[in-house]
Design an enzyme around this catalytic site. Structure first.
Site, PDB file in Angstrom:
ATOM      1  CG  ASN A   5      -1.928  -1.117   1.201  1.00 38.78           C
ATOM      2  OD1 ASN A   5      -2.592  -1.336   0.196  1.00 38.78           O
ATOM      3  ND2 ASN A   5      -2.038  -1.841   2.307  1.00 38.78           N
ATOM      4  CB  CYS A  14      -4.491  -6.181  -4.776  1.00 45.48           C
ATOM      5  SG  CYS A  14      -4.713  -4.726  -5.836  1.00 45.48           S
ATOM      6  CG  ASN A 105      -8.618  -7.515   0.971  1.00 45.89           C
ATOM      7  OD1 ASN A 105      -9.652  -8.086   0.639  1.00 45.89           O
ATOM      8  ND2 ASN A 105      -8.091  -6.561   0.230  1.00 45.89           N
ATOM      9  CG  HIS A 107     -13.353  -5.352   1.716  1.00 42.90           C
ATOM     10  ND1 HIS A 107     -12.890  -4.301   0.957  1.00 42.90           N
ATOM     11  CD2 HIS A 107     -12.611  -6.430   1.364  1.00 42.90           C
ATOM     12  CE1 HIS A 107     -11.917  -4.726   0.168  1.00 42.90           C
ATOM     13  NE2 HIS A 107     -11.728  -6.017   0.397  1.00 42.90           N
ATOM     14  CG  ASN A 138      -9.578  -2.357   2.329  1.00 42.48           C
ATOM     15  OD1 ASN A 138      -8.708  -1.576   1.971  1.00 42.48           O
ATOM     16  ND2 ASN A 138      -9.321  -3.648   2.530  1.00 42.48           N
ATOM     17  CD  GLU A 156      -7.883   0.335  -2.245  1.00 38.18           C
ATOM     18  OE1 GLU A 156      -7.169  -0.626  -1.881  1.00 38.18           O
ATOM     19  OE2 GLU A 156      -7.961   0.729  -3.418  1.00 38.18           O
ATOM     20  CB  CYS A 165     -11.024  -1.178  -4.067  1.00 37.75           C
ATOM     21  SG  CYS A 165     -10.614  -2.457  -2.850  1.00 37.75           S
ATOM     22  N   GLY A 166     -10.739  -3.793  -6.480  1.00 42.22           N
ATOM     23  CA  GLY A 166     -11.389  -4.994  -6.993  1.00 42.22           C
ATOM     24  C   GLY A 166     -12.002  -5.849  -5.900  1.00 42.22           C
ATOM     25  CB  THR A 167     -10.745  -7.219  -2.671  1.00 40.16           C
ATOM     26  OG1 THR A 167     -10.109  -6.010  -2.220  1.00 40.16           O
ATOM     27  CG2 THR A 167      -9.699  -8.166  -3.232  1.00 40.16           C
ATOM     28  N   GLY A 168     -12.864  -4.779  -3.054  1.00 41.15           N
ATOM     29  CA  GLY A 168     -13.946  -3.964  -2.504  1.00 41.15           C
ATOM     30  C   GLY A 168     -15.211  -4.054  -3.331  1.00 41.15           C
TER      31      GLY A 168
END
Length: 224
Positions: A5, A14, A105, A107, A138, A156, A165-168
Site C-alpha cells: 500500500n 488486490c 482482506n 472490508h 477497507n 482503502e 478496488c477490486g476486492t472492494g
C-alpha cells in the site's frame, strides 16, 4: 503476488493487481495457458485471460473465492462466529450501519443514498482505524442504482481514497446480496471512479467472480 500500500503496509489481496499481473504474465509468455493460479497472502486464486487474436489481453476474469463473513475472519472484535449484516455500530459520536466481508482482506460496506467525497474522507479513516478492527479495514460506500448496478467509492486501508478496488467491488456485491438488494447468480455492474467491474456471486459454489479490464500504461526497468 505481493502488493504494498501507499503507506508501506502489505495487502493480503488486490483484485486490480490480480488482473494486471494476469495480463502481464500472459503477454510476457511467463504462462502459456489462458487459465492459471496466482498465490496471494489471502490465498490462491484462479485467473482467466481473454486474449485477442494478436495475443493482447484487454479483459481478465478472476475467481476471487468464497467470501468469509464471520467476525473472526474479517477480523473484527466481538463474537467470533457472528455475522455483521447492516449492524449499527458506534464510532465516537457517529453511528454507522455496516456489513462486514472478507475477500482475503477486510472490508466493511456502507449503503448510502448518494456518494460524497467529503463524507468518504471523514468516515473512511474513522472506521479504518477503529479499535474494533485489530488489523484495520477497507471501507466501501455504495449507492444502489438497481439490483444489478452499483455506484461505488472506497477508502482503502493504508492508501485512503483510490480510483478502484477490486476486492472492494466484490465485497460490495456480497453485501448487497446479504442485505436483499441484489441476487446471487446475477452479474452486477459496479461503477468505480477508475472504470467498471462486473461481479457475480455464484450460488453453485459460493465463489465470487470478478471480470474487468486491464491496460498497460507504462513499462521500464528497475535496478536493485
Amino acid at each position: 503476488m505481493r502488493v504494498f500500500n501507499n503507506d508501506g503496509s502489505e495487502a493480503k489481496n488486490c483484485g486490480n493487481g490480480l488482473r494486471c499481473v494476469s495480463k502481464y504474465v500472459y503477454e510476457a509468455s511467463i504462462v502459456r495457458s489462458n487459465t492459471f493460479t496466482i498465490e496471494t497472502l489471502g490465498g490462491i486464486v484462479t485467473a482467466e485471460v481473454h486474449p485477442t487474436e494478436k495475443g493482447h489481453v484487454d479483459e481478465v476474469t478472476v475467481d476471487m473465492g468464497i467470501p468469509a463473513l464471520e467476525r473472526a475472519a474479517i477480523p473484527m472484535r466481538g463474537n467470533e462466529d457472528e455475522l455483521v449484516i447492516n449492524e449499527r455500530i458506534s464510532f465516537g459520536e457517529q453511528v454507522h450501519a455496516l456489513t462486514a466481508v472478507s475477500m482475503g482482506n477486510p472490508h466493511v460496506v456502507l449503503f448510502s443514498d448518494h456518494l460524497d467525497t467529503a463524507h468518504v474522507q471523514t468516515v473512511g479513516p474513522l472506521i479504518e482505524q477503529a479499535a474494533i478492527f485489530p488489523e484495520g479495514t477497507n471501507v466501501e460506500f455504495i449507492q444502489m442504482k438497481t439490483e444489478q448496478e452499483i455506484d461505488f467509492a472506497v477508502w482503502e486501508r493504508g492508501s485512503g481514497i483510490t480510483q478502484a478496488c477490486g476486492t472492494g467491488a466484490c465485497a460490495a456485491v456480497v453485501a448487497a446480496v446479504l442485505n436483499g438488494k441484489s441476487k446471487k447468480d446475477e452479474e452486477v455492474t459496479v461503477h468505480l471512479p477508475g472504470g467498471d467491474l462486473y461481479i457475480t456471486w455464484s450460488s453453485e459454489n459460493d465463489h465470487v467472480w470478478m471480470r474487468g479490464k486491464a491496460a498497460t500504461i507504462c513499462s521500464g526497468e528497475f535496478y536493485f
